[in-house]
Design a protein around this motif. Structure first.
Motif, short mmCIF file in Angstrom:
data_model
loop_
_atom_site.label_atom_id
_atom_site.label_comp_id
_atom_site.label_asym_id
_atom_site.label_seq_id
_atom_site.Cartn_x
_atom_site.Cartn_y
_atom_site.Cartn_z
N ASN A 1 0.98 -1.26 -0.28
CA ASN A 1 -0.18 -0.21 -0.02
C ASN A 1 0.96 1.24 0.00
N LEU A 2 2.20 1.26 -0.97
CA LEU A 2 2.84 2.63 -1.05
C LEU A 2 3.13 2.55 -2.39
N PRO A 3 1.67 3.05 -2.68
CA PRO A 3 1.85 3.51 -4.90
C PRO A 3 2.81 4.59 -4.85
N GLY A 4 2.89 5.66 -3.69
CA GLY A 4 4.46 6.28 -4.47
C GLY A 4 5.98 5.58 -4.23
N HIS A 5 5.25 4.77 -3.75
CA HIS A 5 6.85 4.04 -3.92
C HIS A 5 6.98 3.15 -5.73
N ALA A 6 6.12 2.64 -5.65
CA ALA A 6 5.45 2.37 -6.97
C ALA A 6 5.78 3.12 -8.25
N ARG A 7 5.35 4.36 -7.79
CA ARG A 7 5.23 5.14 -9.38
C ARG A 7 7.05 5.99 -9.59
#
Length: 433
Positions: free
Chosen positions: A419-425
């Motif tokens: 639940n860390l979409p900023g990391h993925a982005r």
């Protein structure tokens, strides 16, 4: 003189049953916390008042003047200087040949994917040298030499002011600082010295990154209280020796070595672990003979008759090793047949002294090893003070665009699973460039 504890019918649970001195750091933390706050708030004024209160002298100069350090070196007895220089040379040789870690090799995980390892010395250290019952000038060597070999750029030493020396630390401590090229020396002791190093004192002492060195329970408590603000080496308590010995051991040697640690402190622990009743009786007789007339006889008797000291009777050498591992002695001597083989089976000890001619006293001064070691059983998880104590390890990550792209989808998927979409982005945006 030493009480006898029988482990011959016991299997396991040794750690809970072994003699230990009471060393309540939490209680001491309550005492030193106001001292640390006082030093942080009032600086040099607090240091002078605390020095008068605890050391009986308020130093004229909290930082020892260069001329006082030079004078201590000039007035040093030549034979003592030679002994100091032997100790320094051997400690430095061991540090350089065995302890110094250079940068590690890089790991190539794929084409363009490299992770390297750098070992970087801390920038500034504060080294504490005790000056109570015994002014431990040898601790200057044990702290300074590995810090220098590690490459620490800024080294400061603190040791309690002594009334008999006009509010300066002991001359031998100053002389060793001069020989080692350390000119930042403070006549400050106890918890207030730890506070000075941790918080800094404006116009006097810059804060440090790491504090090392042994001290009394209040020094230990102060180090615990400031840990996190700065790094510390360990929480070293009263000194201790354990000797694993069989009927081949020389009882005079064993007794002398037990006494050598007992003279440090009334709370020092001396433990003999043996399967030989005849040796136990002979050591008791030697203790009675050797203790009488010692310079610190009262202190030694208090230590040897305290709850922390004993003769532990075991079934055989195998059980002796198991008991020694459970105890995790600061200093462990092996005085048995085939001592090297027995020593090789030991897992938990700050330092291991093998055979009849490697007494702990040798390690305290000129064996080349460190004498700043874990106590109170902490040898099961901690090490003595070495070059590595003054270094931190940093990974260096070097990936090319292709190397990142090869695993980008998996990394982004992992990040979203947490639940860390900023990391993925942050991964995905590089594929869009």
């Amino acid at each position: 003189m030493l009480r006898v504890v029988d482990f011959t019918s016991i299997s396991g649970r040794y750690r809970d049953l072994l003699p230990r001195a009471e060393f309540n750091v939490e209680r001491a933390v309550e005492v030193v916390t106001p001292i640390l706050h006082d030093v942080a708030e009032r600086g040099a004024e607090a240091l002078r008042e605390l020095s008068q209160r605890f050391d009986g002298v308020a130093p004229e100069h909290l930082r020892v003047p260069a001329e006082a350090i030079a004078r201590a070196e000039a007035e040093l007895d030549p034979d003592l200087r030679s002994a100091f220089e032997t100790s320094i040379a051997r400690r430095r040789a061991v540090a350089e040949q065995l302890e110094l870690e250079t940068d590690g090799p890089s790991a190539r995980l794929a084409e363009g994917a490299v992770v390297g390892l750098r070992n970087i010395p801390v920038s500034r250290v504060g080294l504490y040298v005790p000056g109570g019952l015994a002014p431990l000038a040898s601790s200057v060597i044990m702290n300074v030499v590995p810090a220098q070999v590690a490459g620490v750029a800024s080294i400061a030493v603190a040791s309690p002011p002594q009334k008999e020396f006009g509010g300066l630390p002991h001359p031998n401590i100053l002389a060793l600082c001069a020989i080692l090229g350390v000119d930042e020396v403070y006549a400050v002791g106890g918890a207030q010295a730890i506070g000075m190093f941790a918080h800094g004192v404006e116009g006097l002492c810059d804060p440090v990154n790491l504090i090392t060195g042994p001290g009394n329970i209040y020094v230990v408590a102060a180090k615990r209280a400031v840990r996190g603000l700065v790094g510390i080496d360990s929480e070293a308590g009263p000194t201790e020796i354990a000797i694993v010995a069989d009927d081949a051991a020389n009882p005079a040697f064993v007794a002398a070595d037990l006494i050598s640690q007992a003279e440090h402190d009334p709370m020092a622990a001396s433990l003999l672990i043996t399967d030989s009743e005849s040796l136990a009786h002979a050591v008791q007789a030697e203790l009675a003979r050797q203790v009488s007339g010692q310079a610190h006889e009262e202190r030694i008797r208090t230590s040897l008759t305290g709850e922390q000291s004993a003769i532990v009777m075991v079934r055989d050498v195998a059980q002796a090793v198991a008991v020694a591992d459970a105890y995790g002695a600061e200093h462990l001597e092996i005085q048995t047949r085939d001592a090297r083989a027995v020593a090789a089976r030991v897992r938990n000890a700050g330092a291991i002294f093998v055979g009849d001619y490697a007494p702990v006293s040798l390690g305290d001064y000129s064996a080349g090893s460190t004498h700043v070691l874990p106590t109170a059983g902490c040898a099961c998880h901690s090490s003595g003070l070495t070059v590595r104590s003054f270094m931190k390890t940093v990974h260096v990550i070097d990936y090319s665009a292709d190397a990142l792209a090869a695993i980008a989808d998996g990394v982004a998927r992992f990040a979203r699973a947490e639940n860390l979409p900023g990391h993925a982005r942050a991964i995905e945006i590089r594929g869009e460039a």
